[in-house]
Design an enzyme around this catalytic site. Structure first.
Site, mmCIF file in Angstrom:
data_model
loop_
_atom_site.group_PDB
_atom_site.id
_atom_site.type_symbol
_atom_site.label_atom_id
_atom_site.label_comp_id
_atom_site.label_asym_id
_atom_site.label_seq_id
_atom_site.Cartn_x
_atom_site.Cartn_y
_atom_site.Cartn_z
ATOM 1 N N LEU A 1 19.883 58.863 21.310
ATOM 2 C CA LEU A 1 21.312 58.558 21.445
ATOM 3 C C LEU A 1 21.570 57.396 22.385
ATOM 4 O O LEU A 1 21.035 57.353 23.490
ATOM 5 C CB LEU A 1 22.036 59.812 21.965
ATOM 6 N N ASP B 1 27.015 54.086 26.623
ATOM 7 C CA ASP B 1 27.632 52.890 27.218
ATOM 8 C C ASP B 1 26.699 51.684 27.384
ATOM 9 O O ASP B 1 25.556 51.834 27.802
ATOM 10 C CB ASP B 1 28.147 53.194 28.627
ATOM 11 N N GLU C 1 36.924 56.635 33.351
ATOM 12 C CA GLU C 1 35.525 56.220 33.388
ATOM 13 C C GLU C 1 35.428 54.700 33.267
ATOM 14 O O GLU C 1 36.362 54.028 32.828
ATOM 15 C CB GLU C 1 34.750 56.896 32.254
HETATM 16 C C1 FRU Z 1 31.014 57.194 29.536
HETATM 17 C C2 FRU Z 1 30.135 58.040 30.450
HETATM 18 C C3 FRU Z 1 30.121 57.491 31.846
HETATM 19 C C4 FRU Z 1 28.810 57.984 32.358
HETATM 20 C C5 FRU Z 1 27.936 57.886 31.142
HETATM 21 C C6 FRU Z 1 26.858 58.920 31.057
HETATM 22 O O1 FRU Z 1 30.687 57.325 28.202
HETATM 23 O O2 FRU Z 1 30.570 59.380 30.433
HETATM 24 O O3 FRU Z 1 31.224 57.887 32.644
HETATM 25 O O4 FRU Z 1 28.310 57.214 33.409
HETATM 26 O O5 FRU Z 1 28.785 57.995 30.037
HETATM 27 O O6 FRU Z 1 26.022 58.673 29.974
#
Ligand code: FRU
Length: 450
Positions: A14, A17, A190
């Site tokens: 998977l 970000d 986020e």
């Molecule tokens: C956003 C998030 C971020 C975090 C990351 C973890 O999609 O939830 O806030 O750092 O993904 O994979």
């Protein structure tokens, strides 16, 4: 059959970000959140790629693995910055002991752009001000007025979302400055980011928990921006960056021409009913790089010019009289990995375009000139999630489409609005059809096979 050809996707497992985007030592570096073990949100590593041109990418070894006490449950999202010719990565070390969360803002440094030495936390869990919960993450570091700033996504103890700023003179010692959100941004914000050019500034954020409002905010979570300076806390007008289905946690960086570039995640947290998981053991991609320009209090996003390098075969047709329906295969135009540009007249007409079409299968973009609505319909796209997304658009003059094996990105009027999403058609759904209830002549269609 769905592995994207020109969108960055993981070899397996998977992707989420984009992280640590930077042009450093004449090369572009992209990292992304990667679980190499399974198509689920766990065990986040930083995968690493580099490129000279933002088009041809070379895979490098994993940059960060969750194997230290301060990041053992995930090397979460973060950013990159250069100092003294070294590459500094800031990320969140996610720790869970007996289901109790701790968050550490950590640093890793590289001198060769391949090997990263973890330096451990620069902001400890115990340094999180008591006004916030341990949902405190996603450091984006940049320089503003000669001082290093770090924006972080945070949650107040009353379980509302916000963004905080830390500052530093050396990238090592950080002090808490202040909170910079005032207004309702759900239960968590986020991946904050901040861009500025000579005239304009914008705060970018991915809030969770904003309620749907007509055509707006229909995805599970949103990503968008507020045109304002960093500390302009009273300004709250939030505009979505993308009008499609999957677009989240974007990050910006400067390219070699000092332009602001944005790359997002074509995915959405908590949504994992993607057929590529069961059939091909991978899920999610990154968007193409988009050049940002702030005009008329709005961010415009244009495909980066370097993407022209992807163009292999070119077909240009001019003055196409649109009488009902045109199947573009009559001009030899079809496929599953291409760029299609449709230039329209100054007076907007209704138009519908079916992509990845075969029989009843199709993904339809349309524009309604009376209701002034652009929309993307994936109810008949094949497998995977369905639905329609719409947005207000005054006029439609240009449609710029990138189609990949399982992703589409549609740019309207040179980036005034963008629709991004995943589709999972059958492999022989390659047709492109254009329709209108009106009779008119399309001035020009450009088609580039990749
Ligand atoms: C956003 C998030 C971020 C975090 C990351 C973890 O999609 O939830 O806030 O750092 O993904 O994979």
């Amino acid at each position: 059959m769905w592995k994207n050809k020109f969108h960055i996707s993981p070899p397996f497992g998977l992707l989420n970000d984009p992280n640590g985007l930077i042009f450093w030592n004449n090369e572009y570096h992209i990292f992304y959140q990667w679980n190499p073990n399974a198509c689920e949100h766990a065990s986040k590593h930083w995968a690493h790629l580099k490129s000279k041109n933002l088009v041809d990418w070379e895979s490098l070894p994993i940059a960060l693995s969750p194997n230290d006490w301060f990041d053992k449950n995930g090397c979460y999202s973060g950013s990159a910055i250069e100092k003294d010719n070294k590459l500094y990565l800031f990320y969140t070390g996610n720790v869970k002991n007996n289901n109790v969360r701790e968050s550490y803002q950590c640093l890793a440094i590289s001198t060769n752009g391949v090997d990263f030495e973890k330096k451990g936390p620069v902001i400890h869990d115990k340094d999180i001000p008591k006004e916030y919960t341990k949902h405190f993450r996603d450091p984006k570091v940049f320089i503003k007025d000669g001082v290093y700033k770090m924006v972080l996504g945070a949650q107040r103890v009353d379980l509302t979302g916000t963004i905080v700023v830390f500052s530093s003179h050396n990238l090592i010692d950080w002090s808490f400055e202040q909170e910079i959100i005032n207004g309702n941004f759900g239960f968590m914000c986020e991946c904050p980011d901040f861009i500025e050019d000579k005239k304009n500034k914008a705060l970018i954020l991915s809030p969770q928990g904003i309620k749907a409002d007509g055509d707006l905010f229909n995805n599970r979570y949103q990503s968008g921006y507020i045109i304002r300076d960093l500390y302009d806390i009273e300004k709250n007008d939030f505009i979505e960056l993308d009008r499609g289905f999957e677009f989240y946690a974007p990050q910006t960086f400067k390219d070699e021409n000092n332009k602001n570039i944005l790359i997002g995640w074509i995915g959405m947290p908590e949504e994992l009913e993607h057929p590529s998981i069961e059939k091909e053991n991978w899920v999610h991609s990154l968007t193409i790089p988009r050049v940002l320009e702030i005009k008329k209090n709005k961010i415009f996003q244009k495909p980066h010019n370097n993407l022209k390098k992807l163009r292999k075969e070119k077909i240009i047709i001019e003055s196409i009289y649109l009488e009902n329906t045109i199947d573009l295969s009559r001009y030899n135009i079809s496929g599953d990995t291409y760029e299609l540009i449709i230039h329209l007249n100054d007076f907007s007409e209704d138009i519908e375009i079916d992509l990845r079409k075969n029989g009843n299968e199709r993904t339809t973009f349309s524009f309604d000139s009376i209701k002034k609505r652009a929309s993307l319909n994936r109810n008949f796209s094949g497998y995977g999630y369905k639905g329609i997304r719409k947005c207000y658009l005054k006029d439609l003059k240009k449609i710029h489409i990138f189609v990949d094996k399982c992703s589409v990105e549609i740019f309207l009027n040179d980036g005034e609005e963008v629709f991004t999403g995943n589709i999972y058609p059958n492999k022989d759904s390659l047709g492109i059809e254009i329709r209108s209830k009106m009779l008119f002549t399309i001035p020009k269609i450009e088609f580039y096979k990749f």
